[in-house]
Design a protein around this motif. Sequence first.
Motif, short mmCIF file in Angstrom:
data_model
loop_
_atom_site.label_atom_id
_atom_site.label_comp_id
_atom_site.label_asym_id
_atom_site.label_seq_id
_atom_site.Cartn_x
_atom_site.Cartn_y
_atom_site.Cartn_z
N THR A 31 0.60 -1.23 0.11
CA THR A 31 0.00 -0.04 0.07
C THR A 31 0.98 1.24 -0.03
O THR A 31 0.40 2.03 -0.76
CB THR A 31 -0.97 0.11 1.22
N GLY A 32 2.00 1.40 0.67
CA GLY A 32 2.82 2.35 0.56
C GLY A 32 3.37 2.79 -0.63
O GLY A 32 3.27 3.83 -1.01
N MET A 35 0.76 4.23 -2.58
CA MET A 35 0.23 5.88 -2.20
C MET A 35 1.48 6.72 -2.96
O MET A 35 1.16 7.66 -3.10
CB MET A 35 0.39 5.79 -0.74
N ARG A 36 2.85 6.02 -2.94
CA ARG A 36 3.70 6.77 -3.60
C ARG A 36 3.62 7.15 -4.99
O ARG A 36 3.71 8.22 -5.42
CB ARG A 36 5.01 6.20 -3.22
N TYR A 52 -0.42 12.59 5.38
CA TYR A 52 -0.17 11.75 6.45
C TYR A 52 0.99 11.05 6.38
O TYR A 52 1.60 10.96 7.31
CB TYR A 52 -1.30 10.66 6.14
N MET A 53 1.55 10.86 4.93
CA MET A 53 3.16 10.19 4.96
C MET A 53 3.83 11.00 5.69
O MET A 53 4.85 10.37 6.21
CB MET A 53 3.09 9.59 3.72
N LYS A 57 1.88 9.70 9.85
CA LYS A 57 0.79 8.97 10.45
C LYS A 57 0.04 8.18 9.45
O LYS A 57 0.25 8.11 8.34
CB LYS A 57 -0.10 10.15 10.54
N LEU A 58 -0.80 7.14 9.97
CA LEU A 58 -1.48 6.18 9.17
C LEU A 58 -2.58 7.05 8.20
O LEU A 58 -3.21 7.85 8.75
CB LEU A 58 -2.05 5.38 9.79
N VAL A 59 -2.69 6.65 6.83
CA VAL A 59 -3.78 7.20 6.28
C VAL A 59 -5.08 6.53 6.63
O VAL A 59 -5.20 5.24 6.98
CB VAL A 59 -3.43 6.62 4.75
N VAL A 64 -7.43 3.74 2.29
CA VAL A 64 -6.55 2.83 2.26
C VAL A 64 -7.45 1.51 1.39
O VAL A 64 -7.01 0.77 0.84
CB VAL A 64 -6.00 1.99 3.34
N GLY A 85 2.77 -4.22 4.31
CA GLY A 85 2.33 -2.92 4.76
C GLY A 85 0.93 -2.82 5.04
O GLY A 85 0.39 -1.82 5.16
N ARG A 88 -2.84 -2.54 8.68
CA ARG A 88 -2.12 -1.71 9.46
C ARG A 88 -3.11 -1.54 10.90
O ARG A 88 -2.55 -1.05 11.66
CB ARG A 88 -1.41 -0.47 8.93
N GLN A 92 -8.68 -2.57 8.85
CA GLN A 92 -8.36 -3.07 7.61
C GLN A 92 -8.06 -4.86 7.77
O GLN A 92 -8.39 -5.21 6.43
CB GLN A 92 -6.73 -2.43 7.46
N ARG A 153 13.59 8.48 0.58
CA ARG A 153 12.10 8.83 0.81
C ARG A 153 12.04 9.97 1.75
O ARG A 153 12.75 10.03 2.71
CB ARG A 153 11.53 7.62 1.20
N ASP A 155 9.89 10.48 4.17
CA ASP A 155 9.58 10.17 5.31
C ASP A 155 10.48 9.47 5.92
O ASP A 155 10.28 8.89 7.24
CB ASP A 155 8.05 9.29 5.27
#
Length: 207
Positions: A31-32, A35-36, A52-53, A57-59, A64, A85, A88, A92, A153, A155
């Motif tokens: 999922t990361g 999202m990227r 969020y990233m 923090k969690l999206v 998601v 990932g 989370r 989910q 990255r 983050d």
Amino acid sequence: MDLILFGPPGAGKGTQATRIKEALEVPQISTGDMMRAARREGTPLGKKFDEYMQAGKLVPDSMVLELMKERLSKPDAAKGAIFDGFPRTKAQAEALDELLAAMDRKIDAVVVLDVPLEDIVDRVTGRRQDPTSGQVYHVRYNPPPAGLEVIQRKDDTEEVVRKRFEEYEANTKPVLPHYEAKGLVKRVDGVGSLDEVTERIRSALGE
Ligand code: ADP
Ligand code: AMP
């Protein structure tokens, strides 16, 4: 096979998923990474993910899960997947059970990569990525080939990774009992060479 690679940020989930996916003949679903990709496309959703990233923090679950629903409907994921990932949060995990049940599937195993916080910070701050292939490296433990231009990255700073680790402890680790109750959890020592960890995962899966 539907396999979850579980563990704190930087535990080696992506690295190991890449190494075992061919043998298992299923795609890696991160999922990361998704999202990227949305962020790179500059879509409004991608911008939302970024907020969020960047904060570690969690999206939110609804966003998601929308991504995951779409991803699981693709033909390459028809027979199984390695989830990296995800999930989370408990919500989910429950939603994933439902999505899989609708396809007559269920999670077969959850491999937890155990890595202590000191190693996590070291791994994440040294992580680099080839922007073209997506291949992940580490400045010391898995250095990129000479001449390859790699990126870091946004983050992957010490401050943000500590925040991400807190999120893991507070929201993600509590997901494990959901799978422990079903006898699906296999713990693997995530400290060691890349090959050693791959071998431990194979043996935990009975390969
Ligand atoms: P995750 O997907 O769990 O966030 P990654 O697979 O991206 O973690 O790994 C995080 C960083 O640690 C990367 O720089 C990777 O090269 C490095 N790494 C992965 N596995 C190991 C290992 N067994 N020993 C040392 N470094 C590792
Ligand atoms: P990762 O690539 O797995 O390290 O994730 C990077 C960031 O993306 C996380 O810190 C979250 O902000 C976000 N993210 C990735 N996957 C999820 C998920 N399943 N649920 C919520 N947020 C996620």
